[in-house]
Design a protein around this motif. Structure first.
Motif, PDB file in Angstrom:
ATOM      1  N   VAL A  28       0.810  -1.053   0.006  1.00 54.17           N
ATOM      2  CA  VAL A  28       0.052  -0.086   0.270  1.00 54.17           C
ATOM      3  C   VAL A  28       0.717   1.353   0.005  1.00 54.17           C
ATOM      4  O   VAL A  28       1.937   1.330   0.664  1.00 54.17           O
ATOM      5  CB  VAL A  28      -0.874   0.002   1.274  1.00 54.17           C
ATOM      6  CG1 VAL A  28      -2.113  -0.989   1.063  1.00 54.17           C
ATOM      7  CG2 VAL A  28      -0.361  -0.080   2.450  1.00 54.17           C
ATOM      8  N   ALA A  38      -4.950   1.014   5.446  1.00 65.04           N
ATOM      9  CA  ALA A  38      -4.888   0.329   3.908  1.00 65.04           C
ATOM     10  C   ALA A  38      -4.222  -1.148   4.274  1.00 65.04           C
ATOM     11  O   ALA A  38      -4.691  -2.056   3.709  1.00 65.04           O
ATOM     12  CB  ALA A  38      -4.265   1.015   2.838  1.00 65.04           C
ATOM     13  N   TYR A  53      -6.234  -3.520  -2.823  1.00 59.30           N
ATOM     14  CA  TYR A  53      -5.177  -2.401  -3.179  1.00 59.30           C
ATOM     15  C   TYR A  53      -5.629  -1.594  -4.408  1.00 59.30           C
ATOM     16  O   TYR A  53      -5.369  -0.293  -4.502  1.00 59.30           O
ATOM     17  CB  TYR A  53      -3.772  -3.206  -3.655  1.00 59.30           C
ATOM     18  CG  TYR A  53      -2.762  -2.587  -4.223  1.00 59.30           C
ATOM     19  CD1 TYR A  53      -2.001  -1.502  -3.496  1.00 59.30           C
ATOM     20  CD2 TYR A  53      -2.429  -2.600  -5.688  1.00 59.30           C
ATOM     21  CE1 TYR A  53      -1.115  -0.759  -4.027  1.00 59.30           C
ATOM     22  CE2 TYR A  53      -1.526  -1.795  -6.187  1.00 59.30           C
ATOM     23  CZ  TYR A  53      -0.817  -0.896  -5.485  1.00 59.30           C
ATOM     24  OH  TYR A  53       0.069  -0.207  -6.117  1.00 59.30           O
ATOM     25  N   PHE A  56      -7.831   0.779  -3.084  1.00 57.89           N
ATOM     26  CA  PHE A  56      -7.483   1.781  -2.195  1.00 57.89           C
ATOM     27  C   PHE A  56      -6.435   2.960  -3.075  1.00 57.89           C
ATOM     28  O   PHE A  56      -6.615   3.999  -2.866  1.00 57.89           O
ATOM     29  CB  PHE A  56      -6.173   1.399  -1.161  1.00 57.89           C
ATOM     30  CG  PHE A  56      -5.440   2.239  -0.405  1.00 57.89           C
ATOM     31  CD1 PHE A  56      -6.322   2.911   0.580  1.00 57.89           C
ATOM     32  CD2 PHE A  56      -4.370   2.564  -0.526  1.00 57.89           C
ATOM     33  CE1 PHE A  56      -5.823   3.855   1.450  1.00 57.89           C
ATOM     34  CE2 PHE A  56      -3.650   3.337   0.229  1.00 57.89           C
ATOM     35  CZ  PHE A  56      -4.312   4.069   1.261  1.00 57.89           C
TER      36      PHE A  56
END
Length: 113
Positions: A28, A38, A53, A56
């Motif tokens: 992240v 995250a 991922y 995010f």
């Protein structure tokens, strides 16, 4: 057999079923509490770590775009106010002086009889 994170100086062991080549911390982007949240989301997602991922990264990209739009709007608003002021004749340095009021005419006094 378990594999290790591919980041330099990281010895974190990852399970065989883990789809990414890096540990959640190194996967992240960001820093601080956002990165911690995250990384936890990626770790909790397990096999869906790649999906978390991507989500995010999309969130961070949209956040950056919102910030840039807000700055652009503020910058454009300032420029349009200046244009509006010039159009309305309120140029910053060429102010007109107010006209002096005419004084009332003095009335002649009647002679005392």
């Amino acid at each position: 057999m378990a594999h290790k994170c591919t980041s330099p100086e990281c010895e974190f062991s990852l399970p065989d079923s883990y789809p990414l080549d890096k540990c959640p911390w190194h996967v992240v982007p960001g820093r601080g509490p956002v990165k911690i949240a995250a990384a936890l989301a990626v770790a909790a997602a397990g096999l869906g770590g790649g999906f978390a991922y991507k989500k995010f990264k999309t969130y961070l990209r949209e956040k950056q775009l919102r910030k840039e739009r807000k700055e652009r709007r503020q910058r454009d608003a300032g420029a349009s106010e200046q244009r509006r002021a010039v159009r309305n004749g309120a140029a910053p340095k060429s102010r007109k002086r107010p006209r002096k009021r005419k004084t009332a005419a003095t009335t002649k006094s009647k002679p005392a009889a």
